[in-house]
Write a protein that holds these residues in place. Structure first.
Motif, PDB file in Angstrom:
ATOM      1  N   LYS A   1       1.637  26.673 -25.051  1.00 58.77           N
ATOM      2  CA  LYS A   1       0.358  26.797 -24.096  1.00 58.77           C
ATOM      3  C   LYS A   1      -0.060  25.351 -23.716  1.00 58.77           C
ATOM      4  O   LYS A   1      -0.134  24.439 -24.516  1.00 58.77           O
ATOM      5  CB  LYS A   1      -0.608  27.262 -24.960  1.00 58.77           C
ATOM      6  CG  LYS A   1      -2.080  27.481 -24.273  1.00 58.77           C
ATOM      7  CD  LYS A   1      -3.186  28.128 -25.080  1.00 58.77           C
ATOM      8  CE  LYS A   1      -4.400  27.941 -24.162  1.00 58.77           C
ATOM      9  NZ  LYS A   1      -5.665  28.113 -25.027  1.00 58.77           N
ATOM     10  N   TYR A   2      -0.097  25.281 -22.549  1.00 56.83           N
ATOM     11  CA  TYR A   2      -0.461  23.886 -21.950  1.00 56.83           C
ATOM     12  C   TYR A   2      -1.893  23.947 -21.055  1.00 56.83           C
ATOM     13  O   TYR A   2      -1.671  24.726 -19.972  1.00 56.83           O
ATOM     14  CB  TYR A   2       0.561  23.180 -21.029  1.00 56.83           C
ATOM     15  CG  TYR A   2       2.008  23.254 -21.486  1.00 56.83           C
ATOM     16  CD1 TYR A   2       2.251  22.090 -22.476  1.00 56.83           C
ATOM     17  CD2 TYR A   2       2.765  24.096 -21.289  1.00 56.83           C
ATOM     18  CE1 TYR A   2       3.399  22.223 -22.975  1.00 56.83           C
ATOM     19  CE2 TYR A   2       4.123  24.161 -21.895  1.00 56.83           C
ATOM     20  CZ  TYR A   2       4.544  23.107 -22.428  1.00 56.83           C
ATOM     21  OH  TYR A   2       5.820  23.189 -23.407  1.00 56.83           O
ATOM     22  N   GLY A   3      -3.123  23.513 -21.483  1.00 55.76           N
ATOM     23  CA  GLY A   3      -4.236  23.794 -20.986  1.00 55.76           C
ATOM     24  C   GLY A   3      -4.383  25.626 -20.901  1.00 55.76           C
ATOM     25  O   GLY A   3      -4.557  25.949 -22.154  1.00 55.76           O
ATOM     26  N   ASN A   4      -4.466  26.027 -19.679  1.00 58.25           N
ATOM     27  CA  ASN A   4      -4.871  27.449 -19.678  1.00 58.25           C
ATOM     28  C   ASN A   4      -3.429  28.250 -19.171  1.00 58.25           C
ATOM     29  O   ASN A   4      -3.582  29.300 -18.651  1.00 58.25           O
ATOM     30  CB  ASN A   4      -5.873  27.609 -18.703  1.00 58.25           C
ATOM     31  CG  ASN A   4      -5.804  27.438 -17.341  1.00 58.25           C
ATOM     32  OD1 ASN A   4      -4.752  26.620 -17.276  1.00 58.25           O
ATOM     33  ND2 ASN A   4      -6.650  27.632 -16.488  1.00 58.25           N
ATOM     34  N   ARG A   5      -2.297  27.428 -19.305  1.00 58.69           N
ATOM     35  CA  ARG A   5      -0.899  28.007 -18.732  1.00 58.69           C
ATOM     36  C   ARG A   5      -0.055  28.421 -20.118  1.00 58.69           C
ATOM     37  O   ARG A   5      -0.100  27.461 -20.686  1.00 58.69           O
ATOM     38  CB  ARG A   5      -0.179  27.053 -17.944  1.00 58.69           C
ATOM     39  CG  ARG A   5      -1.022  26.849 -16.538  1.00 58.69           C
ATOM     40  CD  ARG A   5      -0.293  25.695 -15.857  1.00 58.69           C
ATOM     41  NE  ARG A   5      -1.313  25.007 -15.240  1.00 58.69           N
ATOM     42  CZ  ARG A   5      -1.533  23.675 -15.082  1.00 58.69           C
ATOM     43  NH1 ARG A   5      -0.396  22.992 -15.454  1.00 58.69           N
ATOM     44  NH2 ARG A   5      -2.135  23.109 -14.250  1.00 58.69           N
TER      45      ARG A   5
ATOM     46  N   SER B   1      11.895  25.766 -17.795  1.00 62.88           N
ATOM     47  CA  SER B   1      11.929  25.559 -16.235  1.00 62.88           C
ATOM     48  C   SER B   1      11.509  24.294 -15.863  1.00 62.88           C
ATOM     49  O   SER B   1      10.693  23.423 -16.723  1.00 62.88           O
ATOM     50  CB  SER B   1      10.856  26.528 -15.520  1.00 62.88           C
ATOM     51  OG  SER B   1       9.517  26.357 -15.666  1.00 62.88           O
ATOM     52  N   PRO B   2      11.781  23.774 -14.571  1.00 64.04           N
ATOM     53  CA  PRO B   2      11.425  22.604 -14.087  1.00 64.04           C
ATOM     54  C   PRO B   2       9.592  22.345 -14.336  1.00 64.04           C
ATOM     55  O   PRO B   2       9.088  21.537 -14.508  1.00 64.04           O
ATOM     56  CB  PRO B   2      11.858  22.380 -12.904  1.00 64.04           C
ATOM     57  CG  PRO B   2      13.050  23.202 -12.836  1.00 64.04           C
ATOM     58  CD  PRO B   2      12.703  24.454 -13.512  1.00 64.04           C
ATOM     59  N   TYR B   3       9.297  23.668 -13.797  1.00 71.01           N
ATOM     60  CA  TYR B   3       7.657  23.470 -13.560  1.00 71.01           C
ATOM     61  C   TYR B   3       7.022  23.419 -15.130  1.00 71.01           C
ATOM     62  O   TYR B   3       6.076  22.566 -15.413  1.00 71.01           O
ATOM     63  CB  TYR B   3       7.218  24.870 -13.050  1.00 71.01           C
ATOM     64  CG  TYR B   3       5.623  25.113 -13.016  1.00 71.01           C
ATOM     65  CD1 TYR B   3       4.960  24.221 -12.355  1.00 71.01           C
ATOM     66  CD2 TYR B   3       5.343  26.137 -13.888  1.00 71.01           C
ATOM     67  CE1 TYR B   3       3.568  24.266 -12.359  1.00 71.01           C
ATOM     68  CE2 TYR B   3       3.668  26.125 -13.671  1.00 71.01           C
ATOM     69  CZ  TYR B   3       2.875  25.239 -13.052  1.00 71.01           C
ATOM     70  OH  TYR B   3       1.482  25.418 -13.104  1.00 71.01           O
TER      71      TYR B   3
ATOM     72  N   SER C   1       4.331  20.316 -19.138  1.00 77.48           N
ATOM     73  CA  SER C   1       4.203  19.650 -20.497  1.00 77.48           C
ATOM     74  C   SER C   1       4.086  18.184 -20.570  1.00 77.48           C
ATOM     75  O   SER C   1       3.384  17.683 -21.675  1.00 77.48           O
ATOM     76  CB  SER C   1       5.501  19.955 -21.313  1.00 77.48           C
ATOM     77  OG  SER C   1       6.782  19.278 -20.674  1.00 77.48           O
ATOM     78  N   GLN C   2       4.323  17.446 -19.454  1.00 76.18           N
ATOM     79  CA  GLN C   2       4.306  16.063 -19.461  1.00 76.18           C
ATOM     80  C   GLN C   2       2.915  15.685 -19.252  1.00 76.18           C
ATOM     81  O   GLN C   2       2.317  14.599 -19.510  1.00 76.18           O
ATOM     82  CB  GLN C   2       5.243  15.249 -18.496  1.00 76.18           C
ATOM     83  CG  GLN C   2       6.562  15.652 -18.835  1.00 76.18           C
ATOM     84  CD  GLN C   2       7.430  14.851 -17.863  1.00 76.18           C
ATOM     85  OE1 GLN C   2       6.993  14.642 -16.657  1.00 76.18           O
ATOM     86  NE2 GLN C   2       8.734  14.769 -18.145  1.00 76.18           N
TER      87      GLN C   2
END
Length: 175
Positions: A124-128, A148-150, A155-156
């Motif tokens: 989980k990154y923020g709300n994603r 995935s690239p996204y 994540s960075q």
């Protein structure tokens, strides 16, 4: 012009010196036998790593929108399974009604502790949310979804947390 066949002089002398009563000295094959036994022992101690896989279909109710591979999927009920028995690195996720599906690649991973239930692990990154790992109840080896690239980009930019979603094998409730 006639051509004369050349003969190997060593072969001729061996044939001429053949004596059925004479004992022939043979090279011992002990070094070869030792090497073969050492390799067999090494493989017995360190067997080749078996490909981890989820056996059968896994059903899960995912309460949030999420990403898997290059796809973005809505919250809902899903079924996850290996795409093909001959390729243990590609899985498919399909919505319960069959209207949405996506393919994604996985590799072997190990849990920190043997899972008490079948579960999906999301980064989980923020709300994603991104599907990250899948584990079967009682098996510390599972499948890790390749990022995935996204997801790598997100994540960075954002701190990571994890969300666990219980799952079960088709026909079973509450693993």
């Amino acid at each position: 012009m006639a051509t004369e066949k050349r003969r190997n002089p060593y072969v001729r002398s061996t044939i001429d010196n053949f004596d059925p009563g004479r004992k022939v000295a043979r090279r011992p094959c002990l070094p070869s036998l030792f090497i073969a036994l050492a390799l067999a022992f090494a493989f017995a101690i360190h067997p080749s790593e078996a490909q981890a896989q989820i056996v059968g279909d896994i059903d899960a109710k995912i309460p949030f929108q999420f990403h898997v591979g290059n796809a973005k999927l809505p919250a809902g009920e899903y079924r996850i399974h290996l795409l093909d028995d001959s390729d243990l690195t590609v899985m498919e996720i399909t919505s319960a009604d069959g209207s949405t599906s996506a393919l994604f690649q996985v590799q072997n991973t190990d849990a920190n502790a043997t899972p008490a239930k079948t579960e999906l692990v999301f980064n989980k990154y923020g709300n994603r949310y991104f599907l990250a790992k899948l584990f079967d109840k009682g098996n510390p080896s599972g499948s890790q979804v390749l990022k995935s690239p996204y997801e790598k980009r997100v994540s960075q930019e954002t701190a990571e947390a994890q969300a666990h979603v219980p799952a079960h094998h088709r026909g079973q409730q509450g693993d």
